[in-house]
Design a protein around this motif. Sequence first.
Motif, short mmCIF file in Angstrom:
data_model
loop_
_atom_site.label_atom_id
_atom_site.label_comp_id
_atom_site.label_asym_id
_atom_site.label_seq_id
_atom_site.Cartn_x
_atom_site.Cartn_y
_atom_site.Cartn_z
N LEU A 44 0.82 -1.21 0.00
CA LEU A 44 0.00 0.00 0.00
C LEU A 44 0.86 1.26 0.00
CD1 LEU A 44 -2.89 -0.96 2.43
CD2 LEU A 44 -3.04 -0.55 -0.02
N ILE A 45 1.94 1.24 0.77
CA ILE A 45 2.83 2.41 0.82
C ILE A 45 3.52 2.63 -0.53
CG2 ILE A 45 4.98 3.27 1.84
CD1 ILE A 45 4.00 2.04 4.49
N ILE A 46 3.94 1.54 -1.18
CA ILE A 46 4.58 1.67 -2.49
C ILE A 46 3.61 2.25 -3.51
CG2 ILE A 46 5.47 0.31 -4.43
CD1 ILE A 46 6.81 -1.48 -2.35
N PHE A 47 2.37 1.78 -3.52
CA PHE A 47 1.39 2.33 -4.44
C PHE A 47 1.06 3.79 -4.10
CE2 PHE A 47 0.75 -1.90 -5.96
CZ PHE A 47 0.23 -1.74 -7.22
N TRP A 48 1.06 4.14 -2.84
CA TRP A 48 0.82 5.52 -2.44
C TRP A 48 1.94 6.43 -2.94
CZ3 TRP A 48 3.40 8.67 1.20
CH2 TRP A 48 2.77 9.87 1.46
N ILE A 49 3.18 5.93 -2.85
CA ILE A 49 4.32 6.71 -3.36
C ILE A 49 4.19 6.90 -4.87
CG2 ILE A 49 6.82 6.63 -3.74
CD1 ILE A 49 7.02 5.31 -0.96
N PHE A 50 3.79 5.85 -5.59
CA PHE A 50 3.55 5.99 -7.03
C PHE A 50 2.52 7.07 -7.31
CE2 PHE A 50 4.63 1.26 -7.97
CZ PHE A 50 5.97 1.55 -7.84
N GLU A 51 1.44 7.08 -6.53
CA GLU A 51 0.39 8.08 -6.72
C GLU A 51 0.90 9.49 -6.44
OE1 GLU A 51 -2.97 7.85 -7.55
OE2 GLU A 51 -2.68 5.74 -8.07
N ARG A 52 1.77 9.62 -5.46
CA ARG A 52 2.32 10.94 -5.13
C ARG A 52 3.18 11.49 -6.25
NH1 ARG A 52 0.67 14.20 -1.40
NH2 ARG A 52 2.77 14.86 -0.95
N PHE A 53 3.87 10.60 -6.98
CA PHE A 53 4.68 11.02 -8.12
C PHE A 53 3.86 11.15 -9.39
CE2 PHE A 53 8.30 9.41 -5.58
CZ PHE A 53 9.08 10.56 -5.63
N GLY A 54 2.57 10.81 -9.33
CA GLY A 54 1.70 10.92 -10.49
C GLY A 54 1.85 9.78 -11.47
N LEU A 55 2.26 8.62 -11.00
CA LEU A 55 2.47 7.46 -11.86
C LEU A 55 1.39 6.42 -11.63
CD1 LEU A 55 6.30 6.98 -11.32
CD2 LEU A 55 5.20 7.97 -13.32
N SER A 56 0.97 5.78 -12.70
CA SER A 56 0.12 4.61 -12.54
C SER A 56 1.03 3.40 -12.33
CB SER A 56 -0.76 4.42 -13.78
OG SER A 56 0.04 4.10 -14.90
N PHE A 57 0.43 2.25 -12.11
CA PHE A 57 1.23 1.05 -11.86
C PHE A 57 2.06 0.69 -13.09
CE2 PHE A 57 1.54 -3.65 -11.71
CZ PHE A 57 2.38 -3.72 -10.62
N GLN A 58 1.44 0.74 -14.28
CA GLN A 58 2.17 0.39 -15.49
C GLN A 58 3.27 1.39 -15.79
OE1 GLN A 58 -1.22 0.55 -15.50
NE2 GLN A 58 -1.81 -1.57 -15.84
N SER A 59 3.01 2.67 -15.63
CA SER A 59 4.04 3.67 -15.91
C SER A 59 5.16 3.61 -14.86
CB SER A 59 3.44 5.07 -15.97
OG SER A 59 2.85 5.41 -14.74
N ALA A 60 4.83 3.24 -13.63
CA ALA A 60 5.88 3.09 -12.61
C ALA A 60 6.78 1.90 -12.94
CB ALA A 60 5.25 2.91 -11.24
N LEU A 61 6.19 0.81 -13.46
CA LEU A 61 7.01 -0.33 -13.87
C LEU A 61 7.91 0.05 -15.04
CD1 LEU A 61 4.57 -3.37 -13.66
CD2 LEU A 61 6.45 -2.79 -12.13
N ARG A 62 7.38 0.82 -16.00
CA ARG A 62 8.21 1.27 -17.12
C ARG A 62 9.33 2.19 -16.64
NH1 ARG A 62 3.90 3.56 -19.49
NH2 ARG A 62 2.40 1.93 -19.80
N ALA A 63 9.03 3.08 -15.70
CA ALA A 63 10.05 3.99 -15.18
C ALA A 63 11.14 3.23 -14.44
CB ALA A 63 9.41 5.03 -14.26
N MET A 64 10.76 2.21 -13.66
CA MET A 64 11.76 1.41 -12.95
C MET A 64 12.61 0.61 -13.93
SD MET A 64 10.07 0.06 -9.42
CE MET A 64 8.53 -0.51 -10.07
N ARG A 65 11.99 0.11 -15.01
CA ARG A 65 12.75 -0.62 -16.01
C ARG A 65 13.76 0.29 -16.69
NH1 ARG A 65 9.23 -2.62 -20.69
NH2 ARG A 65 9.45 -0.45 -21.23
N CYS A 66 13.36 1.51 -17.03
CA CYS A 66 14.29 2.46 -17.65
C CYS A 66 15.40 2.86 -16.68
CB CYS A 66 13.54 3.70 -18.12
SG CYS A 66 12.50 3.39 -19.53
N TRP A 67 15.06 3.01 -15.40
CA TRP A 67 16.07 3.37 -14.42
C TRP A 67 17.06 2.21 -14.23
CZ3 TRP A 67 16.93 1.15 -9.53
CH2 TRP A 67 17.86 1.83 -8.76
N PHE A 68 16.55 0.98 -14.25
CA PHE A 68 17.40 -0.19 -14.04
C PHE A 68 18.37 -0.37 -15.20
CE2 PHE A 68 18.14 -4.80 -14.46
CZ PHE A 68 18.79 -5.00 -13.26
#
Length: 90
Positions: A44-68
């Motif tokens: 829940l905290i991880i999803f809340w952090i995604f929401e605070r950055f304005g990311l959906s779940f799919q876009s957060a996964l894409r952002a983490m993949r690009c960062w990795f």
Amino acid sequence: MDAHWRNTQRVVRFTFLDARSFIGIVFFLVHLRLWVLGMAVVILIIFWIFERFGLSFQSALRAMRCWFWGRNRPANSLRARRRTIDTGSI
């Protein structure tokens, strides 16, 4: 009522978060253990952090993949590159 065909692609929300974030709560309700509750709260905290950055779940996964993978991507080999075909010279 706000039911229109354009709203079919919207993210399902439960209270203030994406509904997919409550999968940990479902697991906790099925398997009542303290470590599962902790895992559900962390999810829940991880999803809340995604929401605070304005990311959906799919876009957060894409952002983490690009960062990795970083900025440098391995180049395609010469065999894998597409070549142009000149059809007028046949």
